[in-house]
Design a protein around this motif. Structure first.
Motif, PDB file in Angstrom:
ATOM      1  N   MET A 198      22.044  27.508  -3.441  1.00 24.48           N
ATOM      2  CA  MET A 198      23.035  26.465  -3.216  1.00 24.48           C
ATOM      3  C   MET A 198      22.514  25.459  -2.208  1.00 24.48           C
ATOM      4  N   SER A 199      22.333  24.259  -2.671  1.00 22.05           N
ATOM      5  CA  SER A 199      21.714  23.298  -1.773  1.00 22.05           C
ATOM      6  C   SER A 199      22.673  22.242  -1.259  1.00 22.05           C
ATOM      7  N   GLY A 200      23.835  22.116  -1.839  1.00 22.47           N
ATOM      8  CA  GLY A 200      24.722  21.058  -1.366  1.00 22.47           C
ATOM      9  C   GLY A 200      26.057  21.104  -2.051  1.00 22.47           C
ATOM     10  N   ILE A 201      26.733  19.982  -1.940  1.00 24.10           N
ATOM     11  CA  ILE A 201      28.067  19.900  -2.540  1.00 24.10           C
ATOM     12  C   ILE A 201      27.961  19.187  -3.892  1.00 24.10           C
ATOM     13  N   ALA A 202      28.452  19.806  -4.927  1.00 21.85           N
ATOM     14  CA  ALA A 202      28.389  19.208  -6.264  1.00 21.85           C
ATOM     15  C   ALA A 202      29.548  18.238  -6.483  1.00 21.85           C
ATOM     16  N   ILE A 203      30.749  18.674  -6.135  1.00 17.43           N
ATOM     17  CA  ILE A 203      31.938  17.843  -6.383  1.00 17.43           C
ATOM     18  C   ILE A 203      32.784  17.797  -5.119  1.00 17.43           C
ATOM     19  N   THR A 204      33.230  16.601  -4.781  1.00 15.12           N
ATOM     20  CA  THR A 204      34.223  16.489  -3.713  1.00 15.12           C
ATOM     21  C   THR A 204      35.375  15.637  -4.224  1.00 15.12           C
ATOM     22  N   ALA A 205      36.530  15.927  -3.727  1.00 17.96           N
ATOM     23  CA  ALA A 205      37.699  15.074  -4.012  1.00 17.96           C
ATOM     24  C   ALA A 205      38.529  15.023  -2.737  1.00 17.96           C
ATOM     25  N   GLU A 206      38.945  13.829  -2.384  1.00  9.95           N
ATOM     26  CA  GLU A 206      39.775  13.652  -1.193  1.00  9.95           C
ATOM     27  C   GLU A 206      41.000  12.826  -1.563  1.00  9.95           C
ATOM     28  N   GLY A 207      42.144  13.414  -1.456  1.00  9.75           N
ATOM     29  CA  GLY A 207      43.389  12.686  -1.725  1.00  9.75           C
ATOM     30  C   GLY A 207      43.507  12.177  -3.144  1.00  9.75           C
ATOM     31  N   LEU A 208      42.856  12.867  -4.068  1.00  9.00           N
ATOM     32  CA  LEU A 208      42.859  12.406  -5.470  1.00  9.00           C
ATOM     33  C   LEU A 208      44.286  12.492  -6.031  1.00  9.00           C
ATOM     34  N   THR A 209      44.736  11.373  -6.547  1.00  6.23           N
ATOM     35  CA  THR A 209      46.132  11.287  -7.007  1.00  6.23           C
ATOM     36  C   THR A 209      46.187  10.550  -8.330  1.00  6.23           C
ATOM     37  N   LYS A 210      47.006  11.061  -9.243  1.00 11.65           N
ATOM     38  CA  LYS A 210      47.281  10.342 -10.484  1.00 11.65           C
ATOM     39  C   LYS A 210      48.782  10.370 -10.727  1.00 11.65           C
ATOM     40  N   VAL A 211      49.348   9.203 -10.855  1.00 12.79           N
ATOM     41  CA  VAL A 211      50.794   9.101 -11.064  1.00 12.79           C
ATOM     42  C   VAL A 211      51.052   8.486 -12.435  1.00 12.79           C
ATOM     43  N   TYR A 212      51.851   9.162 -13.238  1.00 13.79           N
ATOM     44  CA  TYR A 212      52.277   8.635 -14.534  1.00 13.79           C
ATOM     45  C   TYR A 212      53.756   8.303 -14.456  1.00 13.79           C
ATOM     46  N   LYS A 213      54.079   7.038 -14.600  1.00  9.11           N
ATOM     47  CA  LYS A 213      55.483   6.611 -14.579  1.00  9.11           C
ATOM     48  C   LYS A 213      56.235   7.236 -13.410  1.00  9.11           C
ATOM     49  N   LYS A 214      55.706   7.073 -12.243  1.00  8.70           N
ATOM     50  CA  LYS A 214      56.291   7.549 -10.978  1.00  8.70           C
ATOM     51  C   LYS A 214      56.249   9.070 -10.805  1.00  8.70           C
ATOM     52  N   ILE A 215      55.743   9.787 -11.819  1.00 10.63           N
ATOM     53  CA  ILE A 215      55.652  11.251 -11.674  1.00 10.63           C
ATOM     54  C   ILE A 215      54.206  11.617 -11.350  1.00 10.63           C
ATOM     55  N   PRO A 216      53.972  12.242 -10.195  1.00 12.71           N
ATOM     56  CA  PRO A 216      52.583  12.585  -9.867  1.00 12.71           C
ATOM     57  C   PRO A 216      52.078  13.773 -10.696  1.00 12.71           C
ATOM     58  N   ALA A 217      51.007  13.539 -11.454  1.00 10.64           N
ATOM     59  CA  ALA A 217      50.396  14.636 -12.219  1.00 10.64           C
ATOM     60  C   ALA A 217      49.411  15.372 -11.319  1.00 10.64           C
ATOM     61  N   LEU A 247      37.434   9.592 -17.523  1.00  9.07           N
ATOM     62  CA  LEU A 247      38.257   9.271 -18.689  1.00  9.07           C
ATOM     63  C   LEU A 247      39.562   8.604 -18.271  1.00  9.07           C
ATOM     64  N   ILE A 248      40.068   8.968 -17.105  1.00  8.35           N
ATOM     65  CA  ILE A 248      41.252   8.278 -16.580  1.00  8.35           C
ATOM     66  C   ILE A 248      40.993   7.879 -15.129  1.00  8.35           C
ATOM     67  N   ARG A 249      41.672   6.808 -14.721  1.00  9.65           N
ATOM     68  CA  ARG A 249      41.463   6.273 -13.372  1.00  9.65           C
ATOM     69  C   ARG A 249      42.446   6.904 -12.397  1.00  9.65           C
ATOM     70  N   PRO A 250      41.966   7.337 -11.249  1.00  3.50           N
ATOM     71  CA  PRO A 250      42.903   7.858 -10.245  1.00  3.50           C
ATOM     72  C   PRO A 250      43.811   6.738  -9.729  1.00  3.50           C
ATOM     73  N   THR A 251      45.043   7.085  -9.411  1.00  6.10           N
ATOM     74  CA  THR A 251      45.944   6.109  -8.798  1.00  6.10           C
ATOM     75  C   THR A 251      45.531   5.889  -7.347  1.00  6.10           C
ATOM     76  N   ALA A 252      45.080   6.963  -6.704  1.00  2.00           N
ATOM     77  CA  ALA A 252      44.607   6.857  -5.319  1.00  2.00           C
ATOM     78  C   ALA A 252      43.592   7.963  -5.070  1.00  2.00           C
ATOM     79  N   GLY A 253      42.887   7.836  -3.950  1.00  5.43           N
ATOM     80  CA  GLY A 253      41.939   8.877  -3.559  1.00  5.43           C
ATOM     81  C   GLY A 253      40.532   8.594  -4.044  1.00  5.43           C
ATOM     82  N   LYS A 254      39.669   9.523  -3.702  1.00  5.01           N
ATOM     83  CA  LYS A 254      38.251   9.329  -3.974  1.00  5.01           C
ATOM     84  C   LYS A 254      37.650  10.646  -4.428  1.00  5.01           C
ATOM     85  N   ALA A 255      36.702  10.569  -5.322  1.00  6.59           N
ATOM     86  CA  ALA A 255      35.988  11.787  -5.722  1.00  6.59           C
ATOM     87  C   ALA A 255      34.533  11.439  -5.963  1.00  6.59           C
TER      88      ALA A 255
END
Lengths: 320, 279
Positions: A1-20, A54-62
């Motif tokens: 294991m040499s490092g971090i493969a995936i990170t996500a910070e505050g990743l958010t997706k909201v569909y019609k005001k409902i957070p998925a 495939l889909i865009r986050p509403t907020a956050g970073k990955a």
């Protein structure tokens, strides 16, 4: 294991005001087989789709290998392979043609030997020239695995890869996942089959309603969330229960009129037994009760109802 | 990009719907020639139709029927092709396996447009060759001269195909946009086919509609490029009547280009921004 493969910070997706997916955070070390668990509608597939662009986050970073999933896809695409939900293919073409089309769609013109190698790897030798519409679900899933490995990816996303597979197919898939891990790939495995996840994953994240509620190494989670305990078969039941409940550190509880579960360190067990015997209680069996990922999952997501509290057969180690 | 092009071409020639489109076109051409030969044989050698049929089917006149058939159904074929090419990726949910493999989504759409054009050109060439072959067989059955090389002009043949190509490019571009917006093959195809009919109806009722919609502008381009002398004057009169005024070549060119590139650009923009959340 040499490092971090995936990170996500505050990743958010909201569909019609409902957070998925809501403020999701992930840190996945490179080279791990990472289980991504959650009840239906928890946001697992949405998370995978976001990580794959495939889909865009509403907020956050990955990021994947340090590259932003939105703005650096050209650095990510060569390293990623994925099965998202059910495998999708061009059913009017053969398995081999599908693999060729998918490789070329990614800009690769692979030699025939590479296709042969992948077909061999997933056990489709002899059927690769048949049209995909003649394939069983298990064969499609295996072809899906071959498709994910076309570009020799460093990260493989598998979203419910055992869905619809029979027991033999599930075992085959588990072995394929383990082999991917042995080859040094990071595997991001979303599954409902907790037993399967426990068998292959070193790390897990449990999400519910789009939020990470637990994350870490499987063995650490199982150790910290309750740890091992014991199940005692004794009679008369009521008297045994009353005696054990006098010792609050044991957290004695039962879900039937037969077995009593206690939390205790091994060195405390003789003392507990002595107390029972001195009170004229007959002790028939004492078995180690080890926590499973399934019981942990059901408990912390609260999705199991009464069954979440039941001591399941596989958690009793050394039982009858 | 070349590998993506090859991948798309493999899907195209393997897709049963496309093979169906080609077979339907060839069947219509076959029926036309069989009917023509049959009617001539039925009426007998003394009938004027016999000579007319011989003349119509001999080389190079045999190209005429396929080009008439293609100008009648060409845009419809392109609409079905384009609608199916994009819509089937949604209905099969294959975008999810394609998109993570490339950084730029627009590549997929650009290649699909190029393949649509290539497929339609192949279909036109096959139809013309098949039509002429049928014509030669028909002429051989009726007897008489098979070839008249002196009257053959490749330039004229190609020029006659320009309106066919323009029509199909315009309507396949609109279909691309509608399919992308509706994520549905059916919606794209229905809009493409019905749209063409509605556009034709609207411009026959309103000169404003004629000025806005692409059909009359394609006719204007046709009048400018394909005809000369008296024929051209007659064509201009017809087109000007539809517009209610004279519209210049450059204006028509701009309108047609706006439909083609506008639809494609909007389609690509929509595709790039849209979530692929599955079916």
């Amino acid at each position: 294991m040499s490092g971090i493969a995936i990170t996500a910070e505050g990743l958010t997706k909201v569909y019609k005001k409902i957070p998925a997916v809501n403020n999701l955070s992930l840190h996945i070390p490179e080279g791990t087989i990472y289980g991504f668990l959650g009840p239906n509608g928890a946001g697992k597939t949405t998370t995978i789709r976001m990580l794959l662009g495939l889909i865009r986050p509403t907020a956050g970073k990955a990021t994947i290998f340090g590259h932003d999933i939105l703005h650096a896809r050209k650095h990510i695409a060569p390293y990623v392979g994925a099965i998202v939900e059910s495998p999708a293919f061009y059913t009017y073409m053969s398995g081999l043609e599908n693999l060729r089309v998918l490789a070329r769609s990614g800009g690769q013109d692979l030699p025939q030997a590479r296709y042969d190698e992948l077909i061999e790897f997933v056990g489709l030798r002899g059927r690769e020239k048949d049209k995909v519409k003649t394939y069983s679900l298990g064969m499609k899933q295996r072809l899906g695995v071959a498709a994910t490995l076309l570009n020799d990816p460093k990260i493989v996303f598998l979203d419910e890869p055992t869905n619809g597979l029979d027991p033999a197919g599930t075992v085959e898939m588990r072995n394929l996942i383990l082999r991917m891990g042995q080859e040094g790939r990071t595997v991001f495995l979303s599954s409902h089959l907790l037993y399967e996840v426990e068998q292959v994953c070193s790390d897990v994240a449990i999400i519910q309603k789009g939020v990470t509620i637990k994350q870490g190494r499987v063995r650490d989670l199982l150790a910290t969330e309750g740890g091992p305990g014991y199940a005692i078969e004794a009679a008369p039941f009521e008297r045994a229960m009353a005696i054990l409940q006098e010792l609050p550190q044991l957290k004695a509880h039962s879900f039937d009129q037969h077995w009593i579960n206690i939390n205790a360190e091994p060195q405390d067990v003789p003392n507990v037994m002595r107390k029972l015997v001195q009170a004229d209680v007959d002790v028939f069996q004492v078995v180690v009760r080890q926590r499973s990922l399934e019981s942990l999952f059901l408990e912390i997501t609260g999705t199991g109802g009464a069954s979440a509290q039941q001591p399941l057969a596989e958690v009793v180690v050394g039982g009858r | 990009m070349w590998n993506l092009f090859r991948a798309e071409w493999t899907k195209t020639y393997k897709r049963p719907a496309n093979i169906g489109l080609l077979l339907i076109t060839l069947a219509i051409i076959l029926i036309t020639f069989v009917a023509q030969t049959g009617i001539a044989l039925y009426n007998g050698k003394e009938d004027t139709g016999w000579t007319a049929a011989q003349f119509a089917m001999m080389f190079p006149n045999g190209f005429l029927f396929p080009s008439i058939i293609l100008s009648a159904i060409g845009s419809m074929l392109a609409v079905v092709f384009m609608g199916n090419s994009i819509g089937s990726e949604y209905s099969r949910d294959t975008w999810k396996v394609l998109l993570p493999r490339r950084a730029r989504r627009s590549d997929f759409i650009i290649v699909k447009i190029a393949i649509c054009l290539l497929f339609m050109i192949c279909l036109i060439i096959i139809s013309l060759i098949f039509g002429q072959l049928m014509g030669l067989i028909g002429t051989a059955i009726l007897g008489g001269t098979l070839f008249d090389f002196d009257s053959f002009s490749l330039g004229t043949l190609l020029k006659s195909l320009i309106p066919v190509l323009l029509q199909l490019v315009v309507f396949s571009s609109i279909t691309l946009l509608v399919t992308m917006a509706g994520r549905s093959t059916i919606m794209g195809i229905v809009f493409g086919i019905v749209g063409n009919t509605i556009f034709n109806l609207a411009m026959s009722f309103s000169t404003l509609a004629a000025k806005i919609l692409p059909n009359a502008h394609i006719s204007n381009l046709e009048a400018n490029w394909l005809y000369t002398g008296e024929e051209q004057t007659m064509m201009f009169e017809g087109v000007d009547r539809v517009f209610g005024t004279h519209i210049s070549l450059s204006t028509s060119l701009m309108v047609v280009a706006a439909y083609i590139f506008g639809s494609i650009m909007l389609g690509i923009l929509l595709f790039q921004r849209r979530d692929m959340a599955g079916q």
